[in-house]
Design a protein around this motif. Sequence first.
Motif, PDB file in Angstrom:
ATOM      1  N   TYR A 184     -10.468   1.499  -0.261  1.00 12.19           N
ATOM      2  CA  TYR A 184      -9.067   1.852   0.006  1.00 12.19           C
ATOM      3  C   TYR A 184      -8.904   2.359   1.436  1.00 12.19           C
ATOM      4  CZ  TYR A 184      -4.801   4.591   0.125  1.00 12.19           C
ATOM      5  OH  TYR A 184      -3.586   5.122   0.502  1.00 12.19           O
ATOM      6  N   ALA A 230      -2.115   6.740  -2.948  1.00 13.87           N
ATOM      7  CA  ALA A 230      -3.401   6.056  -2.777  1.00 13.87           C
ATOM      8  C   ALA A 230      -3.476   4.851  -3.709  1.00 13.87           C
ATOM      9  CB  ALA A 230      -4.570   7.015  -3.025  1.00 13.87           C
ATOM     10  N   GLN A 231      -2.424   4.058  -3.711  1.00 19.29           N
ATOM     11  CA  GLN A 231      -2.303   2.936  -4.642  1.00 19.29           C
ATOM     12  C   GLN A 231      -2.062   1.641  -3.872  1.00 19.29           C
ATOM     13  OE1 GLN A 231       1.326   2.359  -7.279  1.00 19.29           O
ATOM     14  NE2 GLN A 231      -0.145   3.077  -8.789  1.00 19.29           N
ATOM     15  N   VAL A 232      -2.707   0.570  -4.345  1.00 18.35           N
ATOM     16  CA  VAL A 232      -2.552  -0.746  -3.728  1.00 18.35           C
ATOM     17  C   VAL A 232      -2.123  -1.737  -4.809  1.00 18.35           C
ATOM     18  CG1 VAL A 232      -3.697  -2.608  -2.466  1.00 18.35           C
ATOM     19  CG2 VAL A 232      -4.343  -0.225  -2.036  1.00 18.35           C
ATOM     20  N   ILE A 265       0.866  -1.191   0.000  1.00 12.83           N
ATOM     21  CA  ILE A 265       0.000   0.000   0.000  1.00 12.83           C
ATOM     22  C   ILE A 265       0.895   1.230   0.000  1.00 12.83           C
ATOM     23  CG2 ILE A 265      -1.857   1.225   1.191  1.00 12.83           C
ATOM     24  CD1 ILE A 265      -2.448  -1.443   2.659  1.00 12.83           C
ATOM     25  N   LEU A 290      -9.504  -0.237  -6.280  1.00 16.37           N
ATOM     26  CA  LEU A 290     -10.386  -0.114  -5.125  1.00 16.37           C
ATOM     27  C   LEU A 290     -11.122   1.216  -5.178  1.00 16.37           C
ATOM     28  CD1 LEU A 290      -8.016  -1.312  -2.231  1.00 16.37           C
ATOM     29  CD2 LEU A 290      -9.582  -2.695  -3.604  1.00 16.37           C
TER      30      LEU A 290
END
Length: 224
Positions: free
Chosen positions: A155, A139-141, A134, A150
């Motif tokens: 998220y 804001a990236q998974v 994460i 997501l």
Amino acid sequence: MRILLVEDDRTIAAGLCYSLQAEGYQVEHCATCAGALEQVEAGGWDLLLLDLTLPDGSGYDICRRAKALGDTSVVFLTACDEEVSAVMGLDMGADDYVTKPFRLRELLSRIKSVLRRSGRGGGETSLTFGALTICPQRAQVRFAGRELALTALEYRLLLTFAAHPGQVLTRGQLLEGIWDVAGNFVNDNTLTVYIKRLREKLAAAGDEGRISTVRGLGYRMEGE
């Protein structure tokens, strides 16, 4: 990023610690001026979040000592009637102040702005759990290098779990963690739906069983 929160109201402190950790920050809490000064002397802080009025001293004392030791960023938390005093704090080197009551998103925005100006906010801090990564700044998974799509709520829910790996979180704690994104649209019933969707997306990516139910207590995200 390491933040020292100095706040004698334990209810406010608990909420702030929880929210800041959910954003990926490492947070330590002190309720007294004496305890905070010990932590400042130990060093290693990127930002001090200081209540102005403490039972055994003032946020001024902590700010003054921190600035004497180095260039640690300082943000004051003040009551409305302390606003003039907070402005005086800027003259001694504080970077910003936020007046209570404040919205969480406003405080987080101020913190990020202060860290950027200080040159501490440019690095990427990732939370890694096996093949699951994460990246809060983007804001990236990702799982095994592939990005997971997501929604904002999914998220935020995952980020709340990730800030407390291995810990059982109640439904109330999870609702608090995603409240700032969803406002009044998320309730106890819809939380179940979002947990189900998040589990399904993780399982589809190959990370099945990451979030488990602890019957009668809440939910837990397994760490590795």
